[in-house]
Design an enzyme around this catalytic site. Structure first.
Site, PDB file in Angstrom:
ATOM      1  N   GLY A 130      44.005  31.121  34.906  1.00  0.00           N
ATOM      2  CA  GLY A 130      44.063  32.543  34.547  1.00  0.00           C
ATOM      3  C   GLY A 130      45.124  33.238  35.384  1.00  0.00           C
TER       4      GLY A 130
ATOM      5  N   SER B 244      57.997  35.060  46.816  1.00  0.00           N
ATOM      6  CA  SER B 244      57.921  34.656  48.219  1.00  0.00           C
ATOM      7  C   SER B 244      58.283  33.180  48.401  1.00  0.00           C
ATOM      8  CB  SER B 244      56.512  34.930  48.755  1.00  0.00           C
ATOM      9  OG  SER B 244      56.393  34.461  50.076  1.00  0.00           O
TER      10      SER B 244
ATOM     11  N   ARG C 131      46.571  26.310  30.044  1.00  0.00           N
ATOM     12  CA  ARG C 131      45.618  25.268  30.429  1.00  0.00           C
ATOM     13  C   ARG C 131      46.116  23.977  29.780  1.00  0.00           C
ATOM     14  NH1 ARG C 131      41.831  28.081  33.251  1.00  0.00           N
ATOM     15  NH2 ARG C 131      41.481  30.191  32.528  1.00  0.00           N
ATOM     16  N   SER C 132      46.106  22.897  30.532  1.00  0.00           N
ATOM     17  CA  SER C 132      46.671  21.654  30.012  1.00  0.00           C
ATOM     18  C   SER C 132      45.630  20.553  29.938  1.00  0.00           C
ATOM     19  CB  SER C 132      47.836  21.209  30.900  1.00  0.00           C
ATOM     20  OG  SER C 132      48.301  19.947  30.488  1.00  0.00           O
TER      21      SER C 132
ATOM     22  N   ASP D 245      40.416  27.243  41.219  1.00  0.00           N
ATOM     23  CA  ASP D 245      39.909  25.917  41.602  1.00  0.00           C
ATOM     24  C   ASP D 245      40.260  24.819  40.595  1.00  0.00           C
ATOM     25  OD1 ASP D 245      38.152  26.889  39.761  1.00  0.00           O
ATOM     26  OD2 ASP D 245      36.359  26.734  41.007  1.00  0.00           O
TER      27      ASP D 245
ATOM     28  N   SER E  62      43.079  24.588  38.936  1.00  0.00           N
ATOM     29  CA  SER E  62      44.473  24.241  39.252  1.00  0.00           C
ATOM     30  C   SER E  62      44.526  23.391  40.513  1.00  0.00           C
ATOM     31  CB  SER E  62      45.293  25.517  39.468  1.00  0.00           C
ATOM     32  OG  SER E  62      45.054  26.428  38.421  1.00  0.00           O
TER      33      SER E  62
ATOM     34  N   THR F 114      43.328  34.410  41.708  1.00  0.00           N
ATOM     35  CA  THR F 114      42.281  34.677  40.706  1.00  0.00           C
ATOM     36  C   THR F 114      41.631  35.997  41.075  1.00  0.00           C
ATOM     37  OG1 THR F 114      40.039  34.070  39.990  1.00  0.00           O
ATOM     38  CG2 THR F 114      40.763  33.119  42.052  1.00  0.00           C
TER      39      THR F 114
ATOM     40  N   ASP G 235      38.650  36.845  40.607  1.00  0.00           N
ATOM     41  CA  ASP G 235      37.209  36.717  40.903  1.00  0.00           C
ATOM     42  C   ASP G 235      36.877  36.582  42.387  1.00  0.00           C
ATOM     43  OD1 ASP G 235      36.566  36.924  38.269  1.00  0.00           O
ATOM     44  OD2 ASP G 235      36.389  34.780  37.912  1.00  0.00           O
TER      45      ASP G 235
ATOM     46  N   ASP H 237      36.613  33.945  44.155  1.00  0.00           N
ATOM     47  CA  ASP H 237      35.530  32.960  44.297  1.00  0.00           C
ATOM     48  C   ASP H 237      36.024  31.631  44.860  1.00  0.00           C
ATOM     49  OD1 ASP H 237      37.036  32.274  42.121  1.00  0.00           O
ATOM     50  OD2 ASP H 237      35.361  31.920  40.773  1.00  0.00           O
TER      51      ASP H 237
ATOM     52  N   ARG I  82      24.481  60.819  30.266  1.00  0.00           N
ATOM     53  CA  ARG I  82      24.350  59.488  29.690  1.00  0.00           C
ATOM     54  C   ARG I  82      24.210  58.423  30.768  1.00  0.00           C
ATOM     55  NH1 ARG I  82      28.737  60.317  24.989  1.00  0.00           N
ATOM     56  NH2 ARG I  82      27.276  60.858  23.351  1.00  0.00           N
TER      57      ARG I  82
ATOM     58  N   ARG J 204      32.178  35.685  36.169  1.00  0.00           N
ATOM     59  CA  ARG J 204      31.226  34.818  35.478  1.00  0.00           C
ATOM     60  C   ARG J 204      30.253  34.189  36.467  1.00  0.00           C
ATOM     61  NH1 ARG J 204      34.859  31.949  32.710  1.00  0.00           N
ATOM     62  NH2 ARG J 204      34.798  30.386  34.347  1.00  0.00           N
TER      63      ARG J 204
ATOM     64  N   ALA K  46      28.103  53.392  41.950  1.00  0.00           N
ATOM     65  CA  ALA K  46      27.178  53.001  40.873  1.00  0.00           C
ATOM     66  C   ALA K  46      25.729  53.096  41.349  1.00  0.00           C
ATOM     67  CB  ALA K  46      27.476  51.576  40.422  1.00  0.00           C
ATOM     68  N   GLU K  47      24.837  53.403  40.423  1.00  0.00           N
ATOM     69  CA  GLU K  47      23.410  53.504  40.768  1.00  0.00           C
ATOM     70  C   GLU K  47      22.770  52.133  40.925  1.00  0.00           C
ATOM     71  OE1 GLU K  47      24.551  57.212  40.459  1.00  0.00           O
ATOM     72  OE2 GLU K  47      24.921  55.857  38.780  1.00  0.00           O
TER      73      GLU K  47
ATOM     74  N   HIS L  82      39.889  42.275  29.828  1.00  0.00           N
ATOM     75  CA  HIS L  82      41.112  41.755  30.440  1.00  0.00           C
ATOM     76  C   HIS L  82      41.994  42.819  31.078  1.00  0.00           C
ATOM     77  CE1 HIS L  82      39.884  38.046  28.608  1.00  0.00           C
ATOM     78  NE2 HIS L  82      40.824  37.420  29.302  1.00  0.00           N
ATOM     79  N   MET L  83      41.662  44.091  30.894  1.00  0.00           N
ATOM     80  CA  MET L  83      42.460  45.100  31.610  1.00  0.00           C
ATOM     81  C   MET L  83      42.366  44.873  33.121  1.00  0.00           C
ATOM     82  SD  MET L  83      40.184  48.588  31.346  1.00  0.00           S
ATOM     83  CE  MET L  83      40.988  49.454  32.666  1.00  0.00           C
TER      84      MET L  83
END
Length: 328
Positions: free
Chosen positions: A15, A26, A76-77, A107, A109, A130, A132, A134, A167, A176, A191-192, A258-259
């Site tokens: 990604g 760099s 992705r390959s 991970d 890659s 990435t 994430d 992670d 609202r 994920r 956030a609540e 994806h934004m």
């Protein structure tokens, strides 16, 4: 510095994430600084198999430090997962005179890089890219800080409309398997409730929390949900469940999607990418291989690729406590 390495290849895989271009820049400029050649490999491992290479000099990376995505493209390959595919990739690198590889990705890659190194003894160095966050062995992956800022900005805008209409908004963010974006952006945007895969909040507690919010005089609420949350319902099922049980709430759903992966990288990500790129190239020149360069306690550090792939990032328990207190 080792004199054996005369040419380094750089690729982005998996990604995309903001900061990848700054890292490519760099790597290319550090190679130029040390008077060695640099080859850009297009479309990740797939481009390596197809020999899609281009010589890169310091001027070929002008004006990309501020751009999201990756100028080298990503793919992705499936073919690289086969011994035949990797053999073809290795032959192309040898033919092009490439002596070592810098892989910018996650991970998956890194797993590819590790297998490639094991099979051909080919020097590799990983840079974690990435949103994430992670990957083990670094407190920040490239793109994570930018994604957080994007999410906070989006939630701030959603809050304006939520409070105008009394609202409840469910905002789904990426993550994920890891709730780092949800937890940090949720605290940053006030956030609540924050639902993340690492913690099983349970539906009852969510309802209790929303009832409490209502009783304490909150007229609008924002709940941030990581896409891999353990409650196990998708965000739209969750909306229906809450509306059935708390009919006084008018629930809306925003999926940021994806934004979060796009946009100009933050200053933090640009500086991080620059530091990691320098370290990756210089570590290869020192004869090191099979490491990931990351940042720990604001110091650039090397982690063996195997550990980076297999290690688990922990969610910050103190932040969970802060988030509980803040949602009072």
């Amino acid at each position: 510095m080792s004199n054996q390495i005369k040419k380094i290849g750089v690729l982005t895989s998996g990604g995309d994430s903001p900061g990848m271009n700054a890292a490519i820049r760099s790597v290319v400029r550090t190679c130029a600084y040390h008077n060695i050649e640099c080859i850009g490999i297009y479309r990740g491992y797939q481009g390596m198999i197809e020999g899609d290479f281009k010589e890169m000099g310091p001027r070929s990376v002008n004006n990309i430090v501020n751009k999201g995505g990756t100028i080298l493209k990503s793919a992705r390959s499936k073919e690289f997962m086969t011994p035949e595919g990797r053999k073809k990739a290795h032959e192309n690198l040898v033919k092009a005179g490439v002596d070592a590889l810098v892989v910018i990705g996650g991970d998956g890659s890194f797993t590819g890089a590790e297998v490639f190194n094991a099979e051909f003894g080919f020097p590799v160095m990983g840079i974690p890219g990435t949103i994430d966050n992670d990957i083990y062995g670094t407190s920040h992956t490239l793109g994570y800080d930018t994604a957080l800022n994007t999410v906070v900005e989006a939630i701030d805008k959603i809050r304006d409309t939520a409070s105008s209409h009394n609202r409840l908004f469910f905002v789904e963010v990426m993550g994920r398997d890891a709730g780092h974006i949800a937890l940090n952006a949720g605290i940053g945007a006030g956030a609540e409730e924050i639902l993340i895969p690492e913690e099983d909040l349970g539906l009852d507690r969510l309802l209790d929390s929303l009832k409490k919010s209502k009783a304490s005089g909150k007229s609008s609420s924002i709940v941030v949900i990581a896409e891999g949350d353990k409650i196990g319902k998708n965000v739209f099922e969750l909306k229906d469940y809450v509306e059935e049980n708390l009919p006084e709430y008018d629930v809306r759903v925003s999926v940021l999607g994806h934004m979060q992966r796009g946009g100009a990288p933050s200053c933090y990500d640009r500086v991080l990418a620059s530091r990691l790129g320098v370290k990756a190239v210089e570590s290869l020149l020192e004869g090191k291989s099979n490491f990931m360069v990351g940042i720990l306690n604001d110091t650039v550090a090397l982690t063996p690729l195997e550990q980076a792939i297999k290690g688990h990032t922990e969610i910050d328990r103190e932040l969970l406590r802060v988030s509980d207190i803040m949602s009072t």
